[in-house]
Motif scaffolding. Sequence first.
Motif, PDB file in Angstrom:
ATOM      1  N   GLU A   1       0.809  -1.225   0.012  1.00  0.00           N
ATOM      2  CA  GLU A   1      -0.065  -0.028   0.016  1.00  0.00           C
ATOM      3  C   GLU A   1       0.988   1.308  -0.103  1.00  0.00           C
ATOM      4  O   GLU A   1       2.013   1.602   0.789  1.00  0.00           O
ATOM      5  CB  GLU A   1      -0.837   0.027   1.000  1.00  0.00           C
ATOM      6  CG  GLU A   1      -1.759   1.104   1.245  1.00  0.00           C
ATOM      7  CD  GLU A   1      -2.824   1.257   0.145  1.00  0.00           C
ATOM      8  OE1 GLU A   1      -2.841   2.218  -0.829  1.00  0.00           O
ATOM      9  OE2 GLU A   1      -3.495   0.331  -0.209  1.00  0.00           O
ATOM     10  N   LYS A   2       0.686   2.132  -0.889  1.00  0.00           N
ATOM     11  CA  LYS A   2       1.484   3.342  -1.103  1.00  0.00           C
ATOM     12  C   LYS A   2       0.835   4.429  -0.437  1.00  0.00           C
ATOM     13  O   LYS A   2       1.499   5.550   0.011  1.00  0.00           O
ATOM     14  CB  LYS A   2       1.773   3.616  -2.564  1.00  0.00           C
ATOM     15  CG  LYS A   2       2.434   2.504  -3.293  1.00  0.00           C
ATOM     16  CD  LYS A   2       3.750   2.336  -2.606  1.00  0.00           C
ATOM     17  CE  LYS A   2       4.348   1.213  -3.611  1.00  0.00           C
ATOM     18  NZ  LYS A   2       5.411   0.776  -2.801  1.00  0.00           N
ATOM     19  N   ARG A   3      -0.516   4.593  -0.128  1.00  0.00           N
ATOM     20  CA  ARG A   3      -1.234   5.600   0.565  1.00  0.00           C
ATOM     21  C   ARG A   3      -1.020   5.807   2.177  1.00  0.00           C
ATOM     22  O   ARG A   3      -1.274   4.589   2.632  1.00  0.00           O
ATOM     23  CB  ARG A   3      -2.671   5.730  -0.009  1.00  0.00           C
ATOM     24  CG  ARG A   3      -3.042   6.030  -1.284  1.00  0.00           C
ATOM     25  CD  ARG A   3      -4.472   6.083  -1.630  1.00  0.00           C
ATOM     26  NE  ARG A   3      -4.437   5.765  -3.196  1.00  0.00           N
ATOM     27  CZ  ARG A   3      -5.754   4.949  -3.633  1.00  0.00           C
ATOM     28  NH1 ARG A   3      -6.608   4.894  -2.972  1.00  0.00           N
ATOM     29  NH2 ARG A   3      -5.483   4.719  -4.994  1.00  0.00           N
ATOM     30  N   PRO A   4      -0.615   6.757   2.487  1.00  0.00           N
ATOM     31  CA  PRO A   4      -0.174   6.498   3.997  1.00  0.00           C
ATOM     32  C   PRO A   4      -1.303   6.247   5.033  1.00  0.00           C
ATOM     33  O   PRO A   4      -1.138   5.403   5.789  1.00  0.00           O
ATOM     34  CB  PRO A   4       0.338   8.281   4.195  1.00  0.00           C
ATOM     35  CG  PRO A   4       0.785   8.395   3.056  1.00  0.00           C
ATOM     36  CD  PRO A   4      -0.045   7.877   1.795  1.00  0.00           C
ATOM     37  N   ALA A   5      -2.662   7.006   4.729  1.00  0.00           N
ATOM     38  CA  ALA A   5      -3.848   6.634   5.501  1.00  0.00           C
ATOM     39  C   ALA A   5      -4.213   5.368   5.427  1.00  0.00           C
ATOM     40  O   ALA A   5      -4.385   4.696   6.315  1.00  0.00           O
ATOM     41  CB  ALA A   5      -4.816   7.719   5.045  1.00  0.00           C
ATOM     42  N   ARG A   6      -4.227   4.697   4.291  1.00  0.00           N
ATOM     43  CA  ARG A   6      -4.478   3.337   3.977  1.00  0.00           C
ATOM     44  C   ARG A   6      -3.621   2.367   4.868  1.00  0.00           C
ATOM     45  O   ARG A   6      -3.901   1.335   5.177  1.00  0.00           O
ATOM     46  CB  ARG A   6      -4.873   2.954   2.668  1.00  0.00           C
ATOM     47  CG  ARG A   6      -5.969   3.585   2.006  1.00  0.00           C
ATOM     48  CD  ARG A   6      -6.428   3.154   0.503  1.00  0.00           C
ATOM     49  NE  ARG A   6      -7.453   3.779   0.118  1.00  0.00           N
ATOM     50  CZ  ARG A   6      -8.120   3.369  -0.932  1.00  0.00           C
ATOM     51  NH1 ARG A   6      -7.622   2.199  -1.601  1.00  0.00           N
ATOM     52  NH2 ARG A   6      -9.275   3.636  -1.517  1.00  0.00           N
ATOM     53  N   GLN A   7      -2.175   2.700   4.605  1.00  0.00           N
ATOM     54  CA  GLN A   7      -1.462   1.933   5.190  1.00  0.00           C
ATOM     55  C   GLN A   7      -1.367   1.763   6.460  1.00  0.00           C
ATOM     56  O   GLN A   7      -1.275   0.823   7.442  1.00  0.00           O
ATOM     57  CB  GLN A   7       0.167   2.407   4.693  1.00  0.00           C
ATOM     58  CG  GLN A   7       1.133   1.248   5.092  1.00  0.00           C
ATOM     59  CD  GLN A   7       2.563   1.717   4.475  1.00  0.00           C
ATOM     60  OE1 GLN A   7       2.879   2.843   4.630  1.00  0.00           O
ATOM     61  NE2 GLN A   7       3.376   0.587   3.968  1.00  0.00           N
TER      62      GLN A   7
ATOM     63  N   ARG B   1       4.021   2.592  10.486  1.00  0.00           N
ATOM     64  CA  ARG B   1       4.086   3.375   9.243  1.00  0.00           C
ATOM     65  C   ARG B   1       5.435   4.176   9.378  1.00  0.00           C
ATOM     66  O   ARG B   1       6.071   4.590   8.070  1.00  0.00           O
ATOM     67  CB  ARG B   1       2.884   4.151   9.442  1.00  0.00           C
ATOM     68  CG  ARG B   1       2.671   5.317   8.387  1.00  0.00           C
ATOM     69  CD  ARG B   1       2.709   5.148   7.020  1.00  0.00           C
ATOM     70  NE  ARG B   1       2.939   6.128   6.035  1.00  0.00           N
ATOM     71  CZ  ARG B   1       3.682   6.370   4.896  1.00  0.00           C
ATOM     72  NH1 ARG B   1       4.256   5.108   4.496  1.00  0.00           N
ATOM     73  NH2 ARG B   1       3.626   7.404   4.244  1.00  0.00           N
TER      74      ARG B   1
ATOM     75  N   ARG C   1       8.362   3.646   6.455  1.00  0.00           N
ATOM     76  CA  ARG C   1       8.698   4.776   5.493  1.00  0.00           C
ATOM     77  C   ARG C   1       9.976   5.188   5.587  1.00  0.00           C
ATOM     78  O   ARG C   1      10.708   5.344   4.483  1.00  0.00           O
ATOM     79  CB  ARG C   1       7.914   6.058   6.047  1.00  0.00           C
ATOM     80  CG  ARG C   1       8.014   7.263   4.975  1.00  0.00           C
ATOM     81  CD  ARG C   1       7.152   8.321   5.318  1.00  0.00           C
ATOM     82  NE  ARG C   1       7.723   9.023   6.730  1.00  0.00           N
ATOM     83  CZ  ARG C   1       7.242   9.636   7.448  1.00  0.00           C
ATOM     84  NH1 ARG C   1       5.934  10.307   7.164  1.00  0.00           N
ATOM     85  NH2 ARG C   1       7.564   9.969   8.591  1.00  0.00           N
TER      86      ARG C   1
END
Length: 186
Positions: free
Chosen positions: A110-116, A174, A178
């Motif tokens: 998953e690349k989107r921070p919120a979804r991750q 996260r 990152r």
Amino acid sequence: MKTQDIVLIALFTAITVVLGLMPPITLGFIPVPITLQTLGVMLAGVVLGAKRGGLAMLLLVLLVAIGLPVLAGGRGGLGVLAGPTAGFVLGWVPGAFVSGLLAERLAAAEKRPARQVVAFFLAAAIGGIGVVYAVGIPWLAFVAGIGFKKAALGSLAFVPGDLAKAVVAALVARGVHRAYPVLPGR
């Protein structure tokens, strides 16, 4: 297994031990204290992945078994692994494994921070709460002789705190991934 893997396993075992240094909170109506060590279980899974997270918690259980005082309140030894809280401690191994497996599947790509963050939260909650409780509650009911329903209802007192720990684990995972991606991808 590479040296890096061994170091990470030992590090997360140590982190979980250190989280146990915080004084446990006992509720009185159930023999299982509130500790921060379940945060270590969640972190091991979502940061390290299934294999390394499970091995980190297995190492911790082995340290308990040989008598080292690595659990909250300075507890350790085979007596602890035969007591009413043993199911929760033993549940840390599959709990970290499942958290890691779900993190690998849901969050690694998953690349989107919120979804991750949401994926890490789900992984931490399912493994670190669901799996640990699935092992710990039946053990508690059997050893304490209180019945499954009473053990399950008593364990509900721990869910809000465990959900807060899952949020912390998700945010930490996260940040770690990152900056330094160590979670194996699919």
